[in-house]
Design an enzyme around this catalytic site. Structure first.
Site, PDB file in Angstrom:
ATOM      1  N   HIS A  18      -3.727 -43.074  17.417  1.00  0.00           N
ATOM      2  CA  HIS A  18      -4.651 -44.005  17.656  1.00  0.00           C
ATOM      3  C   HIS A  18      -5.369 -44.820  16.769  1.00  0.00           C
ATOM      4  O   HIS A  18      -5.410 -45.996  16.652  1.00  0.00           O
ATOM      5  CB  HIS A  18      -5.660 -43.253  18.359  1.00  0.00           C
ATOM      6  CG  HIS A  18      -6.232 -42.968  19.508  1.00  0.00           C
ATOM      7  ND1 HIS A  18      -6.161 -41.975  20.470  1.00  0.00           N
ATOM      8  CD2 HIS A  18      -4.669 -43.564  21.385  1.00  0.00           C
ATOM      9  CE1 HIS A  18      -5.901 -42.127  21.976  1.00  0.00           C
ATOM     10  NE2 HIS A  18      -4.879 -42.694  22.219  1.00  0.00           N
ATOM     11  N   HIS A  41       0.739 -45.319  30.562  1.00  0.00           N
ATOM     12  CA  HIS A  41       1.137 -44.139  31.209  1.00  0.00           C
ATOM     13  C   HIS A  41      -0.686 -44.128  30.367  1.00  0.00           C
ATOM     14  O   HIS A  41      -0.950 -42.772  29.825  1.00  0.00           O
ATOM     15  CB  HIS A  41       1.342 -43.275  30.742  1.00  0.00           C
ATOM     16  CG  HIS A  41       3.438 -43.726  31.045  1.00  0.00           C
ATOM     17  ND1 HIS A  41       4.288 -44.556  30.568  1.00  0.00           N
ATOM     18  CD2 HIS A  41       3.727 -42.253  32.472  1.00  0.00           C
ATOM     19  CE1 HIS A  41       4.651 -44.066  31.163  1.00  0.00           C
ATOM     20  NE2 HIS A  41       5.457 -43.596  32.384  1.00  0.00           N
ATOM     21  N   SER A 102      -6.770 -43.752  25.243  1.00  0.00           N
ATOM     22  CA  SER A 102      -6.228 -45.138  24.301  1.00  0.00           C
ATOM     23  C   SER A 102      -6.421 -46.116  25.020  1.00  0.00           C
ATOM     24  O   SER A 102      -6.874 -46.964  24.434  1.00  0.00           O
ATOM     25  CB  SER A 102      -4.096 -44.974  24.397  1.00  0.00           C
ATOM     26  OG  SER A 102      -3.617 -43.800  24.226  1.00  0.00           O
ATOM     27  N   GLU A 120      -2.053 -46.106  36.035  1.00  0.00           N
ATOM     28  CA  GLU A 120      -2.146 -44.737  36.055  1.00  0.00           C
ATOM     29  C   GLU A 120      -1.889 -44.635  37.145  1.00  0.00           C
ATOM     30  O   GLU A 120      -2.468 -44.961  38.361  1.00  0.00           O
ATOM     31  CB  GLU A 120      -3.681 -44.390  35.367  1.00  0.00           C
ATOM     32  CG  GLU A 120      -3.394 -42.381  35.438  1.00  0.00           C
ATOM     33  CD  GLU A 120      -2.459 -42.127  35.149  1.00  0.00           C
ATOM     34  OE1 GLU A 120      -1.476 -41.011  36.015  1.00  0.00           O
ATOM     35  OE2 GLU A 120      -2.355 -42.084  33.562  1.00  0.00           O
ATOM     36  N   ASP A 145       3.384 -46.705  38.705  1.00  0.00           N
ATOM     37  CA  ASP A 145       4.520 -45.836  38.144  1.00  0.00           C
ATOM     38  C   ASP A 145       4.870 -46.844  36.471  1.00  0.00           C
ATOM     39  O   ASP A 145       4.889 -47.629  36.966  1.00  0.00           O
ATOM     40  CB  ASP A 145       5.571 -45.880  38.618  1.00  0.00           C
ATOM     41  CG  ASP A 145       6.610 -44.942  37.645  1.00  0.00           C
ATOM     42  OD1 ASP A 145       6.101 -43.873  37.512  1.00  0.00           O
ATOM     43  OD2 ASP A 145       7.651 -45.624  36.911  1.00  0.00           O
ATOM     44  N   GLY A 146       4.247 -46.806  35.751  1.00  0.00           N
ATOM     45  CA  GLY A 146       4.393 -46.365  33.918  1.00  0.00           C
ATOM     46  C   GLY A 146       5.627 -47.184  33.968  1.00  0.00           C
ATOM     47  O   GLY A 146       6.268 -48.548  33.849  1.00  0.00           O
ATOM     48  N   ASP A 166       3.081 -44.221  26.311  1.00  0.00           N
ATOM     49  CA  ASP A 166       2.582 -43.308  25.828  1.00  0.00           C
ATOM     50  C   ASP A 166       3.109 -41.833  27.624  1.00  0.00           C
ATOM     51  O   ASP A 166       2.423 -41.725  27.546  1.00  0.00           O
ATOM     52  CB  ASP A 166       1.368 -42.934  25.709  1.00  0.00           C
ATOM     53  CG  ASP A 166       0.337 -41.790  24.733  1.00  0.00           C
ATOM     54  OD1 ASP A 166       1.847 -40.965  24.551  1.00  0.00           O
ATOM     55  OD2 ASP A 166      -0.267 -41.725  25.615  1.00  0.00           O
TER      56      ASP A 166
END
Length: 286
Positions: A18, A41, A102, A120, A145-146, A166
């Site tokens: 971060h 994600h 995030s 997500e 889905d990411g 991520d």
């Protein structure tokens, strides 16, 4: 490994990731043109550090709690202040009870003209994320889905921005999926900035990923640049716990290397466990 974020929120891996995320977004502020953040994600958005999961992991105590209490040099403190101010905003009573993930950290860095798309699919996490960003006209939560979203959402209309990748590393082939997902997205948007997170458990896997990403970035038109950052809080042991975290930063701000050279040495002592931590910061070779 299975990186369940409720157990790890506010740990050293979050702190490193971060801090870099905020420095990259701060650089995007230097031009008035709008930018977009894409978080593939995203997780739940905000994490309760008093929950059973967070207490069981206890990682915030050796992560963000130590950083909040540490003193930094006149050069480093202004670089960390935006990140720490965001965390403090979620803890107005001074007791450290919540940690923003995030998407909430990125949201705090958006100007009125900027936008954010976050993905997500886990139902409980998505519900919490939607609640955290409810009625936010600048942030869109996508039930996708990411890995599917990654190539679908680039390039954004703004043509400026950052993609955070991520994943939870719950699947055995996550390193391969990360390499393939980045390759596909970079082919469509070679001028975007990318921040890829990974756990350091297998040197073979991490070195292979770094070489692949550097090769793909370098072959872009225009050629992209790449930084590799790894931070360890203790020697790698046989235990399943995570002690080293990694980031690959593609098309980093030109200021980032110098900023990290100032910041990272001052994080070694507060984040170290059983001694000082250590870091490596380099330009990976294809």
């Amino acid at each position: 490994m299975n990186y369940r974020h409720d157990f790890h929120a506010g740990g050293f891996a979050d702190v490193i990731k971060h801090i870099v995320l905020v420095r990259m977004l701060a650089y995007l502020h230097e031009k008035p043109a709008a930018f977009r953040v894409i978080d593939t994600h995203a997780g739940a958005g905000v994490y309760d550090l008093t929950s059973d999961e967070a207490r069981r992991g206890g990682e915030s105590l050796t992560g963000i709690a130590r950083i909040m209490q540490a003193r930094f040099s006149e050069k480093t403190e202004p670089l960390l202040r935006p990140y720490l101010d965001i965390v403090r905003a979620f803890n107005p009573q001074r007791d450290l009870v919540a940690y923003p993930g995030s998407p909430l950290i990125a949201r705090a860095m958006l100007r009125p003209q900027d936008r954010m798309t976050v993905c997500e699919v886990e139902p409980k996490a998505r519900k919490r994320l939607i609640a955290a960003l409810r009625r936010d006209t600048q942030a869109r939560v996508v039930d996708l889905d990411g890995w599917t979203a990654l190539p679908a959402f680039v390039p954004p209309n703004e043509r400026r921005g950052l993609v955070l990748i991520d994943p939870s590393f719950e699947a055995k082939d996550e390193f391969e999926r990360l390499a393939a997902g980045f390759t596909e997205a970079f082919a469509k948007w070679p001028t975007g900035s990318y921040l890829l997170w990974y756990p350091v458990k297998s040197r073979r896997a991490t070195d292979g990923l770094a070489r692949h990403v550097a090769e793909v970035a370098g072959a872009g038109k225009p050629a992209g640049k790449c930084l590799r950052l790894e931070f360890s809080v203790a020697p790698q042991a046989a235990s399943p716990g995570l002690v080293s975290t990694g980031l690959l930063i593609v098309n980093p701000p030109w200021t980032l290397m110098g900023e990290l050279k100032a910041i990272l040495p001052e994080l070694e002592k507060p984040l170290g466990q059983g001694g000082a931590g250590r870091f490596r910061l380099e330009v990976p070779k294809p």
